[in-house]
Design a protein around this motif. Structure first.
Motif, PDB file in Angstrom:
ATOM      1  N   UNK A 182      -2.244  -2.887   7.180  1.00 19.89           N
ATOM      2  CA  UNK A 182      -1.748  -1.996   6.108  1.00 19.89           C
ATOM      3  C   UNK A 182      -1.907  -0.517   6.415  1.00 19.89           C
ATOM      4  N   UNK A 183      -2.767  -0.168   7.375  1.00 22.55           N
ATOM      5  CA  UNK A 183      -2.978   1.242   7.689  1.00 22.55           C
ATOM      6  C   UNK A 183      -2.200   1.688   8.919  1.00 22.55           C
ATOM      7  N   UNK A 184      -1.257   0.870   9.350  1.00 19.32           N
ATOM      8  CA  UNK A 184      -0.401   1.241  10.480  1.00 19.32           C
ATOM      9  C   UNK A 184       1.049   1.220  10.040  1.00 19.32           C
ATOM     10  N   UNK A 185       1.738   2.321  10.212  1.00 20.63           N
ATOM     11  CA  UNK A 185       3.176   2.393   9.983  1.00 20.63           C
ATOM     12  C   UNK A 185       3.831   2.726  11.306  1.00 20.63           C
ATOM     13  N   UNK A 213       0.702   7.523   4.159  1.00 20.42           N
ATOM     14  CA  UNK A 213      -0.299   8.093   3.264  1.00 20.42           C
ATOM     15  C   UNK A 213      -1.444   8.674   4.081  1.00 20.42           C
ATOM     16  N   UNK A 214      -2.309   9.414   3.435  1.00 18.81           N
ATOM     17  CA  UNK A 214      -3.508   9.925   4.082  1.00 18.81           C
ATOM     18  C   UNK A 214      -4.341   8.731   4.557  1.00 18.81           C
ATOM     19  N   UNK A 215      -4.742   8.746   5.808  1.00 19.40           N
ATOM     20  CA  UNK A 215      -5.540   7.656   6.355  1.00 19.40           C
ATOM     21  C   UNK A 215      -4.728   6.620   7.105  1.00 19.40           C
ATOM     22  N   UNK A 250       0.813  -1.209   0.000  1.00 18.54           N
ATOM     23  CA  UNK A 250       0.000   0.000   0.000  1.00 18.54           C
ATOM     24  C   UNK A 250       0.843   1.255   0.000  1.00 18.54           C
ATOM     25  N   UNK A 251       2.068   1.153   0.527  1.00 16.41           N
ATOM     26  CA  UNK A 251       2.930   2.324   0.586  1.00 16.41           C
ATOM     27  C   UNK A 251       3.772   2.474  -0.677  1.00 16.41           C
ATOM     28  N   UNK A 277      -8.734  -5.963  10.375  1.00 16.80           N
ATOM     29  CA  UNK A 277      -8.055  -6.783   9.366  1.00 16.80           C
ATOM     30  C   UNK A 277      -7.246  -7.894  10.024  1.00 16.80           C
ATOM     31  N   UNK A 278      -6.647  -7.620  11.185  1.00 18.42           N
ATOM     32  CA  UNK A 278      -5.867  -8.629  11.908  1.00 18.42           C
ATOM     33  C   UNK A 278      -6.830  -9.506  12.694  1.00 18.42           C
TER      34      UNK A 278
END
Length: 399
Positions: free
Chosen positions: A170-173, A201-203, A132-133, A329-330
């Motif tokens: 995927x939305x956690x960095x 990214x945004x979000x 995603x990144x 998701x997890x």
């Protein structure tokens, strides 16, 4: 007339075999230059890592060296195959709560723990960016942001496991190694702190974890000054078991330290507990939480059970994802229970196609502790636990 002459000249130029080859070579050269330029632009957007932060501070020379070697490092990172996670041990914290009479054995951070942080940084460099990144890097988007969520504690509660599980989303960095910004490196400033963060990214949510924040008196005010909207996560564990685990970790690095029993009491005969010892003091959760509630409402703090993180990782991760406002998701499909180690492992780690368990330094065998000492500790912690249950509205079942 002029048009006919131009056409004639172009035809004559193209009809010459030598000139035709020169034109083709020129076109190929221009294409090659364009591809090289595109590749350099792509590389320049890859996230950089500050690799000197765990030697005490980030120096100007470290930044200069990173800049000078960026092209080589970036190319090697692009060509590297995704690697499985390295076994790391980075839960070791320098206690920030001390008194003059403290017999704290953890004052001096062993060099082995600093090396573990470097291992984590190297592992970060070897991991491939999430799919995603990747698109954000290719078009130059994505930016480094201050964290919107922080795992603030507690040491030996399960913070490393929680962070590694969350990084599957995927939305956690998240930063792998512990920045220790709000306790040890605050004087370096917020821009230094931001530079440690990965691009998002945004979000997407930027996260970090440093378990010693929970017991650092200045940390709540400092985090609140950064952002009053920061979401805080605390992984708590039976304080008696946590203290023994804390001691076990220190014992593995300093085999000649006094026994757990002798460190627990100021006076063994009277049974007076030595609360100046950090291994004991960290487990007085109600006291530390009271400090945080001066700056953050209870609704902004999530308490994760270290015990449930082992027995039901998907359930606890579900609560965390809800708290962060993310899609669940997890789930159970991401975990399997390792009978040998005695705790859950990921079927597929972030940045790797292979299963992953935390390293050999996790799940150490605890030494045998005198049952009478354990009972004394349980009696000592009981009123603090009851107060903590009332404050959080959750009974963790430690008594």
């Amino acid at each position: 007339m002029e048009y006919s002459l131009l056409c004639h000249s172009l035809y004559a130029l193209w009809s010459s075999p030598v000139k035709k080859k020169l034109i083709l070579l020129s076109i190929m050269f221009l294409i090659w230059v364009y591809m090289l330029y595109s590749c350099v632009g792509y590389c320049s957007t890859m996230p950089s890592l500050v690799v000197d932060s765990y030697r005490g501070k980030e120096t100007g020379s470290a930044v200069g060296k990173r800049t000078e070697s960026s092209r080589t490092d970036l190319v090697s990172r692009l060509l590297a195959n995704p690697q499985p996670w390295e076994d790391i041990e980075s839960d070791y914290e320098e206690p920030s709560i001390r008194t003059a009479a403290s017999r704290d054995l953890l004052d001096n951070e062993p060099e082995t723990d600093r090396a573990d942080d470097w291992d984590e940084m190297r592992a970060e460099q070897q991991r491939a960016p999430e799919p995603s990144a990747m698109s954000s890097f290719s078009n130059g988007s994505g930016s480094k942001k201050l964290p919107q969520a922080i795992i603030i504690g507690v040491k030996k509660g399960g913070t490393r496991a929680l962070l590694e599980f969350l990084r599957v989303h995927p939305d956690i960095r998240a930063v792998g190694a512990e920045p220790h910004f709000f306790d040890r490196n605050y004087e370096n400033g917020l821009e230094w702190y931001r530079e440690l963060m990965p691009k998002t990214l945004e979000g997407q949510i930027t996260m970090e974890k440093t378990p010693s924040y929970f017991v650092t008196r200045e940390a709540p005010a400092r985090i609140s000054a950064m952002s009053r909207d920061t979401k805080l996560i605390v992984v708590v564990r039976d304080p008696v078991t946590r203290a023994i685990s804390d001691y076990t970790q220190t014992l593995s690095k300093k085999p000649d330290i006094p026994s757990f029993e002798s460190l627990t009491f100021k006076n063994r005969t009277t049974g007076l507990i030595d609360t100046s010892w950090s291994a004991i003091q960290i487990g007085i959760y109600a006291k530390h939480l009271d400090n945080w509630l001066q700056y953050f409402p209870m609704g902004q703090i999530l308490f994760v059970s270290g015990e449930r993180l082992i027995s039901d990782p998907a359930g606890e991760l579900g609560r965390v994802q809800d708290f962060l406002g993310l899609k669940r998701i997890i789930t159970d499909k991401h975990f399997y229970f390792n009978q040998t180690k005695g705790f859950p492992c990921l079927k597929k780690a972030e940045g790797s196609s292979k299963p992953h368990c935390l390293g050999k330094t996790k799940g150490r065998t605890h030494p045998n502790i005198d049952p009478e000492v354990v009972q004394r500790l349980r009696d000592f912690y009981r009123p603090f636990n009851m107060k903590f249950y009332q404050m959080t509205g959750h009974n963790f079942g430690w008594d």
